[in-house]
Scaffold this motif. Sequence first.
Motif, PDB file in Angstrom:
ATOM      1  N   TYR A 222       0.791  -1.255   0.111  1.00  0.00           N
ATOM      2  CA  TYR A 222      -0.056  -0.101   0.069  1.00  0.00           C
ATOM      3  C   TYR A 222       0.825   1.151   0.160  1.00  0.00           C
ATOM      4  CZ  TYR A 222      -3.656   3.520   1.343  1.00  0.00           C
ATOM      5  OH  TYR A 222      -4.470   4.361   1.366  1.00  0.00           O
ATOM      6  N   THR A 223       0.986   1.954  -1.184  1.00  0.00           N
ATOM      7  CA  THR A 223       1.801   3.247  -1.015  1.00  0.00           C
ATOM      8  C   THR A 223       0.892   4.211  -1.912  1.00  0.00           C
ATOM      9  OG1 THR A 223       2.910   2.545  -3.195  1.00  0.00           O
ATOM     10  CG2 THR A 223       4.201   2.181  -0.967  1.00  0.00           C
ATOM     11  N   GLN A 224       0.795   5.190  -1.710  1.00  0.00           N
ATOM     12  CA  GLN A 224       0.201   6.635  -2.456  1.00  0.00           C
ATOM     13  C   GLN A 224      -1.375   6.488  -2.716  1.00  0.00           C
ATOM     14  OE1 GLN A 224       2.964   6.802  -5.480  1.00  0.00           O
ATOM     15  NE2 GLN A 224       3.782   8.737  -4.799  1.00  0.00           N
ATOM     16  N   GLN A 225      -1.898   5.628  -1.494  1.00  0.00           N
ATOM     17  CA  GLN A 225      -3.181   5.567  -1.398  1.00  0.00           C
ATOM     18  C   GLN A 225      -3.522   4.591  -2.468  1.00  0.00           C
ATOM     19  OE1 GLN A 225      -5.321   9.248  -1.026  1.00  0.00           O
ATOM     20  NE2 GLN A 225      -3.825   9.750   0.208  1.00  0.00           N
ATOM     21  N   ARG A 226      -2.756   3.591  -2.997  1.00  0.00           N
ATOM     22  CA  ARG A 226      -3.193   2.601  -3.740  1.00  0.00           C
ATOM     23  C   ARG A 226      -2.527   1.044  -3.338  1.00  0.00           C
ATOM     24  NH1 ARG A 226      -4.940   3.943  -8.716  1.00  0.00           N
ATOM     25  NH2 ARG A 226      -4.771   2.119  -9.590  1.00  0.00           N
ATOM     26  N   PHE A 227      -3.430   0.146  -3.544  1.00  0.00           N
ATOM     27  CA  PHE A 227      -3.136  -1.242  -3.240  1.00  0.00           C
ATOM     28  C   PHE A 227      -2.615  -1.866  -4.485  1.00  0.00           C
ATOM     29  CE2 PHE A 227      -6.502  -0.436  -0.044  1.00  0.00           C
ATOM     30  CZ  PHE A 227      -5.835  -0.878   1.160  1.00  0.00           C
ATOM     31  N   TRP A 228      -1.418  -2.579  -4.174  1.00  0.00           N
ATOM     32  CA  TRP A 228      -0.626  -3.192  -5.450  1.00  0.00           C
ATOM     33  C   TRP A 228       0.174  -4.395  -5.279  1.00  0.00           C
ATOM     34  CZ3 TRP A 228       4.524  -2.547  -5.713  1.00  0.00           C
ATOM     35  CH2 TRP A 228       5.407  -1.736  -4.762  1.00  0.00           C
ATOM     36  N   MET A 229       0.689  -5.214  -6.317  1.00  0.00           N
ATOM     37  CA  MET A 229       1.307  -6.434  -5.511  1.00  0.00           C
ATOM     38  C   MET A 229       2.677  -6.534  -6.477  1.00  0.00           C
ATOM     39  SD  MET A 229      -1.324  -9.326  -5.838  1.00  0.00           S
ATOM     40  CE  MET A 229      -3.060  -9.258  -5.136  1.00  0.00           C
ATOM     41  N   LEU A 230       3.946  -6.875  -6.002  1.00  0.00           N
ATOM     42  CA  LEU A 230       5.038  -7.112  -6.715  1.00  0.00           C
ATOM     43  C   LEU A 230       4.684  -8.244  -7.684  1.00  0.00           C
ATOM     44  CD1 LEU A 230       7.445  -7.729  -3.836  1.00  0.00           C
ATOM     45  CD2 LEU A 230       7.379  -5.822  -5.141  1.00  0.00           C
ATOM     46  N   GLU A 231       5.226  -8.278  -8.683  1.00  0.00           N
ATOM     47  CA  GLU A 231       4.968  -8.914 -10.159  1.00  0.00           C
ATOM     48  C   GLU A 231       4.719 -10.535  -9.719  1.00  0.00           C
ATOM     49  OE1 GLU A 231       3.503  -7.330 -12.078  1.00  0.00           O
ATOM     50  OE2 GLU A 231       3.607  -9.179 -13.670  1.00  0.00           O
ATOM     51  N   THR A 232       5.737 -10.949  -9.097  1.00  0.00           N
ATOM     52  CA  THR A 232       5.953 -12.279  -8.900  1.00  0.00           C
ATOM     53  C   THR A 232       4.735 -12.757  -7.790  1.00  0.00           C
ATOM     54  OG1 THR A 232       8.309 -11.745  -8.059  1.00  0.00           O
ATOM     55  CG2 THR A 232       7.714 -14.230  -8.463  1.00  0.00           C
ATOM     56  N   ILE A 233       4.500 -11.858  -6.949  1.00  0.00           N
ATOM     57  CA  ILE A 233       3.132 -12.299  -6.111  1.00  0.00           C
ATOM     58  C   ILE A 233       1.851 -12.069  -6.821  1.00  0.00           C
ATOM     59  CG2 ILE A 233       2.077 -11.332  -4.199  1.00  0.00           C
ATOM     60  CD1 ILE A 233       4.860 -11.313  -2.716  1.00  0.00           C
ATOM     61  N   ARG A 234       1.642 -11.081  -7.870  1.00  0.00           N
ATOM     62  CA  ARG A 234       0.660 -11.056  -8.708  1.00  0.00           C
ATOM     63  C   ARG A 234       0.371 -12.185  -9.582  1.00  0.00           C
ATOM     64  NH1 ARG A 234      -3.034  -8.783 -12.639  1.00  0.00           N
ATOM     65  NH2 ARG A 234      -1.397  -8.525 -13.898  1.00  0.00           N
ATOM     66  N   GLU A 235       1.660 -12.585 -10.200  1.00  0.00           N
ATOM     67  CA  GLU A 235       1.551 -13.842 -10.981  1.00  0.00           C
ATOM     68  C   GLU A 235       0.739 -14.973 -10.424  1.00  0.00           C
ATOM     69  OE1 GLU A 235       5.487 -14.011 -12.186  1.00  0.00           O
ATOM     70  OE2 GLU A 235       5.392 -12.441 -13.283  1.00  0.00           O
TER      71      GLU A 235
END
Length: 457
Positions: free
Chosen positions: A359-372
């Motif tokens: 969670y940074t700059q008010q957005r949730f996101w995943m590292l690429e390997t984890i999203r895969e």
Amino acid sequence: MGIHTGTPHLAEEGYVGQDVNKGARIAAAGHGGQVLLSRETRDLAGIDVLDLGEHRLKDFAEPVWIFQLGKERFPPLKTISNTNLPRPASSFVGRDNEIEEVAALLREGARLLTLTGPGGSGKTRLAIETAAALVPEFKAGVFWVGLAPLRDPALVTETIAQTLGAKNGLAEHIGERELLLVLDNLEQVVEAAAALASLAETCPNLKLLVTSRELLRVRGEVEYPVLPLAETEAVELFCARGRTEPDESVHKLCGALDNLPLAVELAAARTGVLSPKQILERLSGRLDLLKGGRDADPRQRTLRATIEWSYELLSSQERQLYARLAVFPGGCTLESAEEVAEADLDTLQSLVDKSLLRYTQQRFWMLETIREYAVERLDESGQSEELRCRHAEHFRALAEEAEPDLLRNRESYLERLEAEHDNLRAALDQLAASGEEQLDLELAAALWQFWYARGHY
Ligand SMILES: Nc1ncnc2c1ncn2[C@@H]1O[C@H](COP(=O)(O)OP(=O)(O)OP(=O)(O)O)[C@@H](O)[C@H]1O
Ligand SMILES: [Mg+2]
């Protein structure tokens, strides 16, 4: 003090216009006792000045070249910035030699330097830290371009152009500028490498620092393999993330994890409920099973096993949300997560705590390997199609809502759409793939204003 030369306009309230603004912005960028000049003034005055390079000033789309009178040293200018490098929220550990070596290769003339290594080995982080150290050495700035969400190699140069604000041709825009571009995660659009190599050949002062799981294999490429952390560094990383003290189990655990930064972070995220010794006991059986495989890089297996382990420890609610969030190639806001993935704040927070979500700059996101891995779980869940449709509908509605405001050129919507660009692209693809031609056209129509305003054509 700031001096610029141009044409002011006389209005009731006094002198106004672009050039007056520019003078004011240049003045505001300086420190007490510092005299700054624009390029126009420098050219006219013909005096000996210090070149401070190009800078981004508020309200100016194009970067502005700034010079200083005299040789006195001042802190960096108070401009918006001549870099867009992300600032990682977590502490950085070790890698002093690596930063030195990568920086030295770039200084000594490598024009296209590729940091290679398997997922989670720390390529992106090393690139960011090295590039940050190099900001003062590149007069036209240091820019980071995240390519992970792209699948179409043709979009690579377009995405770079958009980051730099280049309207008429990327090579023309860069020209002789001293610029460092960090291109992150090139592996899945590696066909764009030839175009990048010729860009570097055309633009004599451009340097490219690329991260990729595989080599680009183009002319002029220099490889820098990113090795695992030293064991003491891995232990330090584990203790920093897990807020714990080093002991024998921590050393053993890091060794078992091949000192791979992402695996270490995932394991450390469990120190709240498990001691390092328990984590080691639970993980090592799994890792032992994998040893002796014939992978090109055994670290790949280590990481996969660690992600799997981390996933299996999730509650069913967390698993479901983790998989669903894979539908956002460009990360998401809380509202989008709630609406598309039926997320609730507690579950989001616990995925962040377990290092599976960022969670940074008010957005949730995943590292690429984890999203895969999450994409695989989503596909397996049988909900993938439904989620993709909901995602497409959500972003179509956003674009539609933005349309009337875009016609009035409201910056806030432009920024919102910019942040969602990867999601909007995925929505367009999904609508086209599911035969919703009408909706697809509507989305494209709602977006054209945005593309036009931001030069995406
Ligand atoms: N030296 C370090 N100090 C602190 N954290 C690190 C360090 N190196 C890597 N990390 C962290 O480890 C994780 C994985 O690193 P990173 O994202 O750089 O891997 P990567 O090689 O780029 O992976 P991918 O191929 O999936 O993009 C990140 O959370 C990163 O912040
Ligand atoms: Mg990376």
